[in-house]
Every structure is written in C-alpha cells, then in structure tokens.
Design a protein around this motif. Structure first.
Motif, PDB file in Angstrom:
ATOM      1  N   MET A 147       2.937  11.947   3.541  1.00 44.05           N
ATOM      2  CA  MET A 147       2.772  11.050   4.693  1.00 44.05           C
ATOM      3  C   MET A 147       3.910  10.037   4.713  1.00 44.05           C
ATOM      4  N   GLY A 148       4.645   9.981   5.802  1.00 47.20           N
ATOM      5  CA  GLY A 148       5.752   9.035   5.891  1.00 47.20           C
ATOM      6  C   GLY A 148       5.311   7.682   6.406  1.00 47.20           C
ATOM      7  N   VAL A 149       6.185   6.701   6.263  1.00 50.28           N
ATOM      8  CA  VAL A 149       5.878   5.363   6.757  1.00 50.28           C
ATOM      9  C   VAL A 149       6.080   5.332   8.268  1.00 50.28           C
ATOM     10  N   ARG A 150       5.217   4.646   8.975  1.00 49.63           N
ATOM     11  CA  ARG A 150       5.313   4.612  10.435  1.00 49.63           C
ATOM     12  C   ARG A 150       6.472   3.723  10.872  1.00 49.63           C
ATOM     13  N   ALA A 151       7.087   4.086  11.986  1.00 50.63           N
ATOM     14  CA  ALA A 151       8.161   3.267  12.554  1.00 50.63           C
ATOM     15  C   ALA A 151       7.542   2.134  13.362  1.00 50.63           C
ATOM     16  N   LEU A 152       8.107   0.953  13.244  1.00 56.30           N
ATOM     17  CA  LEU A 152       7.624  -0.207  13.994  1.00 56.30           C
ATOM     18  C   LEU A 152       8.263  -0.210  15.380  1.00 56.30           C
ATOM     19  N   GLY A 153       7.473  -0.443  16.391  1.00 53.69           N
ATOM     20  CA  GLY A 153       7.960  -0.428  17.767  1.00 53.69           C
ATOM     21  C   GLY A 153       8.823  -1.635  18.082  1.00 53.69           C
ATOM     22  N   TYR A 154       9.698  -1.473  19.068  1.00 53.88           N
ATOM     23  CA  TYR A 154      10.614  -2.556  19.442  1.00 53.88           C
ATOM     24  C   TYR A 154       9.893  -3.740  20.086  1.00 53.88           C
ATOM     25  N   ARG A 155       8.709  -3.516  20.623  1.00 50.85           N
ATOM     26  CA  ARG A 155       7.959  -4.596  21.278  1.00 50.85           C
ATOM     27  C   ARG A 155       7.021  -5.317  20.321  1.00 50.85           C
ATOM     28  N   ILE A 156       7.090  -5.003  19.053  1.00 51.78           N
ATOM     29  CA  ILE A 156       6.215  -5.634  18.076  1.00 51.78           C
ATOM     30  C   ILE A 156       6.426  -7.147  18.067  1.00 51.78           C
ATOM     31  N   GLY A 157       5.343  -7.903  17.962  1.00 50.11           N
ATOM     32  CA  GLY A 157       5.454  -9.354  17.863  1.00 50.11           C
ATOM     33  C   GLY A 157       6.114  -9.744  16.546  1.00 50.11           C
ATOM     34  N   LEU A 158       6.882 -10.809  16.565  1.00 46.96           N
ATOM     35  CA  LEU A 158       7.616 -11.181  15.354  1.00 46.96           C
ATOM     36  C   LEU A 158       6.692 -11.581  14.211  1.00 46.96           C
ATOM     37  N   PHE A 159       5.559 -12.185  14.512  1.00 47.77           N
ATOM     38  CA  PHE A 159       4.660 -12.564  13.420  1.00 47.77           C
ATOM     39  C   PHE A 159       3.907 -11.353  12.872  1.00 47.77           C
ATOM     40  N   THR A 160       3.687 -10.352  13.703  1.00 46.83           N
ATOM     41  CA  THR A 160       3.153  -9.094  13.193  1.00 46.83           C
ATOM     42  C   THR A 160       4.197  -8.418  12.313  1.00 46.83           C
ATOM     43  N   LEU A 161       5.439  -8.486  12.726  1.00 50.47           N
ATOM     44  CA  LEU A 161       6.533  -7.942  11.918  1.00 50.47           C
ATOM     45  C   LEU A 161       6.638  -8.672  10.585  1.00 50.47           C
ATOM     46  N   LEU A 162       6.454  -9.989  10.613  1.00 52.55           N
ATOM     47  CA  LEU A 162       6.483 -10.773   9.370  1.00 52.55           C
ATOM     48  C   LEU A 162       5.404 -10.294   8.407  1.00 52.55           C
ATOM     49  N   ARG A 163       4.223 -10.046   8.942  1.00 52.32           N
ATOM     50  CA  ARG A 163       3.133  -9.549   8.097  1.00 52.32           C
ATOM     51  C   ARG A 163       3.528  -8.244   7.416  1.00 52.32           C
ATOM     52  N   GLU A 164       4.177  -7.354   8.155  1.00 53.13           N
ATOM     53  CA  GLU A 164       4.624  -6.085   7.575  1.00 53.13           C
ATOM     54  C   GLU A 164       5.633  -6.316   6.452  1.00 53.13           C
ATOM     55  N   LEU A 165       6.598  -7.175   6.711  1.00 51.97           N
ATOM     56  CA  LEU A 165       7.629  -7.444   5.709  1.00 51.97           C
ATOM     57  C   LEU A 165       7.049  -8.117   4.474  1.00 51.97           C
ATOM     58  N   GLN A 166       6.226  -9.132   4.698  1.00 52.69           N
ATOM     59  CA  GLN A 166       5.689  -9.894   3.575  1.00 52.69           C
ATOM     60  C   GLN A 166       4.756  -9.045   2.717  1.00 52.69           C
ATOM     61  N   TYR A 167       4.017  -8.161   3.350  1.00 56.93           N
ATOM     62  CA  TYR A 167       3.111  -7.296   2.595  1.00 56.93           C
ATOM     63  C   TYR A 167       3.892  -6.393   1.645  1.00 56.93           C
ATOM     64  N   THR A 168       4.935  -5.750   2.200  1.00 54.97           N
ATOM     65  CA  THR A 168       5.743  -4.866   1.357  1.00 54.97           C
ATOM     66  C   THR A 168       6.434  -5.647   0.251  1.00 54.97           C
ATOM     67  N   LEU A 169       6.975  -6.819   0.595  1.00 55.72           N
ATOM     68  CA  LEU A 169       7.628  -7.651  -0.412  1.00 55.72           C
ATOM     69  C   LEU A 169       6.646  -8.047  -1.507  1.00 55.72           C
ATOM     70  N   SER A 170       5.448  -8.463  -1.140  1.00 53.16           N
ATOM     71  CA  SER A 170       4.458  -8.892  -2.131  1.00 53.16           C
ATOM     72  C   SER A 170       4.044  -7.741  -3.036  1.00 53.16           C
ATOM     73  N   ARG A 171       3.856  -6.565  -2.469  1.00 59.23           N
ATOM     74  CA  ARG A 171       3.500  -5.403  -3.283  1.00 59.23           C
ATOM     75  C   ARG A 171       4.637  -5.032  -4.234  1.00 59.23           C
ATOM     76  N   ALA A 172       5.861  -5.127  -3.744  1.00 58.94           N
ATOM     77  CA  ALA A 172       7.009  -4.794  -4.597  1.00 58.94           C
ATOM     78  C   ALA A 172       7.149  -5.797  -5.736  1.00 58.94           C
ATOM     79  N   VAL A 173       6.892  -7.078  -5.454  1.00 55.46           N
ATOM     80  CA  VAL A 173       6.967  -8.110  -6.489  1.00 55.46           C
ATOM     81  C   VAL A 173       5.923  -7.848  -7.580  1.00 55.46           C
ATOM     82  N   GLN A 174       4.762  -7.338  -7.175  1.00 57.23           N
ATOM     83  CA  GLN A 174       3.658  -7.120  -8.115  1.00 57.23           C
ATOM     84  C   GLN A 174       3.744  -5.784  -8.856  1.00 57.23           C
TER      85      GLN A 174
END
Length: 291
Positions: A1-28
């Motif tokens: 299963m591949g990672v889904r592509a984020l749409g160009y109309r995504i809200g920036l704070f929704t995008l932040l949630r995506e980034l921060q989640y991956t960053l937090s998991r990688a840190v842990q």
C-alpha cells in the motif's frame, strides 16, 4: 500500500497535521531517524508558505472591502439620480433619460450586481448627466465620474489579488511546496517499506504507520444525534426558504414599481398631449376672433 498524494487544495493546517505526524513518528522511531531532518525542513518551509498565504488573504479581503465600499457608493448615487430624474423631468425626457441611464431595468435590479455589469453600465454616466440639460442632474456629473473611478480602481485591485492567489495555488510557491511534500512522502514511504525485509520483527505495514490517517469511528451515531442533525438541516432549510420568499417579494415589488412607473409615464404623456391639443384649440379660437 503506497502513501496517498495530498491534493493541491488541501488546507495548510491540515497539511501541517500531516507533516507533524510523520515528523513525530520518525522522531520516536530510531530506524526512521534519517527522515527526521527531511520533515523538519518541510515543517519550517510550511511556515513561510503560511505567511505568504496570509498576505494573499489580506490582499483579497482588502480588495473585497474596497469593492463593497465602491459598490455602496454607486448604489446610493444611482438611487439619488433616479429620484432626481423623477423630480426634475417628465414625459419623453424622463423616459429617454431613464432608458439611457438604467438600460430599461428597475432600479433594484440595476443595482443588484456588485460592480461588474453595474459598473460597466455607469461608466458613461458622467458624460450623460453633464449633457442632459437638466441642471439638477448636470450638477451630479462630477460625482458620477469620481464614483466610477473608485469602482474601477477597486475592481482592478480585486482582479490583481485574485490573479495572485490563483498563481500561488495553481503554479506558484504553494503548489510547488505540496509537490515537494508529496515527493518526500513517497520517497520516505519507499525507504521505510524496505525495512521489514531487513528486520524480521517489523510488520509489512510498518511504513504506512508513519503517515496520518483519520481514526475510525468508535461508535455509531445515536438516535439523538441523528435527530439533532435533522433539526439543524430543517433550520437551514427554513432559513433558505425565508430568503427565497424575500427575493420573490423583492422581485414582485420591483415589477409592480416598474408597472406603476410605466403607467405614470403613459398618463403624463397623455396629459401633455391633451394640454397640447387644448393649447392648439385655444390658439385657433384666438386666431378666429381676430378675423
């Protein structure tokens, strides 16, 4: 299963949630340490994109405020011109003047667009008023010129702000950043997906866990929740029905006013014709008496 592509109309704070989640998991996860700086950099770049979007939203709001102010000025002026035309003209003069100014539209309908067609229709008002020969309207010509100029400036301001926003989202920094995020997500997912082949203790879905997904609903909606949702929808329906009724009443009032105005104009023309006939009859009698 591949990672889904984020749409160009995504809200920036929704995008932040995506980034921060991956960053937090990688840190842990020590095995994902190589991806920590990648998403830390994206997290910092996100702030710059957010600031640029705020500037664009400010420009859009400022432009819309200017448009609405200019439109209010044009609407008020159109109303005053309409009253002045009724007060200081009559017969064919009034009919021709109103046709030239309002393009055979009732005042309410003429003023309904926010700039747009109304602004275009009023572009020549200054010249028309200046040459109409009615002093009360001639005096209003300079104001028409100033209000139209303000409307044109506001319209241009809005077009520029909208164009900048489209470029930002469709081809500019925002779109390019989301492309970069999607590329980094795909690349990191591919690298993480290789780890289960190196570490037997990792599950085959190990890579998927580094990317945010909406949590499943734990409970089905209750009867009370459904009832509350229906009540909210009914309230919205009643609100829209009331608004529709208001629009229909306004349209009916405009049609009635237009019919009354046409009837008054016709009556005035008939009275003028009668007066002219009486004057001609009186002149004929006077001429006959002189013989």
């Amino acid at each position: 299963m591949g990672v889904r592509a984020l749409g160009y109309r995504i809200g920036l704070f929704t995008l932040l949630r995506e980034l921060q989640y991956t960053l937090s998991r990688a840190v842990q996860e020590p095995l994902a340490a190589t991806y920590v700086p990648v998403f830390q950099e994206l997290r910092e770049q996100w702030k710059l994109i957010l600031l640029e979007e705020i500037e664009i939203l400010d420009a859009l709001a400022n432009a819309q405020a200017a448009v609405d102010k200019a439109d209010d000025g044009l609407d008020g002026f159109a109303g005053r011109v309409s009253r002045a035309a009724d007060d200081h003209t009559s017969g064919n003069t009034r009919k021709q003047l109103r046709t030239t100014l309002f393009k055979n539209k009732p005042l309410g309908k003429f003023r309904r667009p926010v700039l747009g067609g109304q602004l275009q229709s009023m572009t020549d008002w200054s010249e028309t008023l200046a040459k109409c020969g009615v002093p009360a309207l001639v005096d209003m010509a300079p104001e028409a010129e100033a209000l139209v100029a303000a409307g044109q400036n506001a319209e241009e301001l809005r077009k520029k702000a909208q164009a900048k926003n489209r470029d930002f989202r469709d081809i500019g920094a925002r779109k390019q950043f989301i492309d970069k995020v999607n590329g980094s997500r795909k690349e990191s997912h591919g690298g993480l997906a290789k780890l289960p082949f190196q570490y037997a203790t990792l599950s085959s879905s190990f890579a998927d866990g580094f990317f945010y997904s909406e949590p499943p609903r734990e409970e089905e909606e209750t009867i009370d929740e459904v009832k509350a949702s229906i009540a909210e929808l009914m309230a919205q329906l009643e609100e829209r029905q009331a608004f529709l009724k208001k629009l229909e009443e306004e349209a009916e009032n405009e049609a009635r006013a237009a019919a009354e105005q046409a009837a008054q104009a016709q009556a005035a023309e008939e009275l003028e014709a009668q007066a002219q006939a009486l004057l001609e009859k009186a002149a004929a009698l006077k001429a006959k008496m002189k013989k």
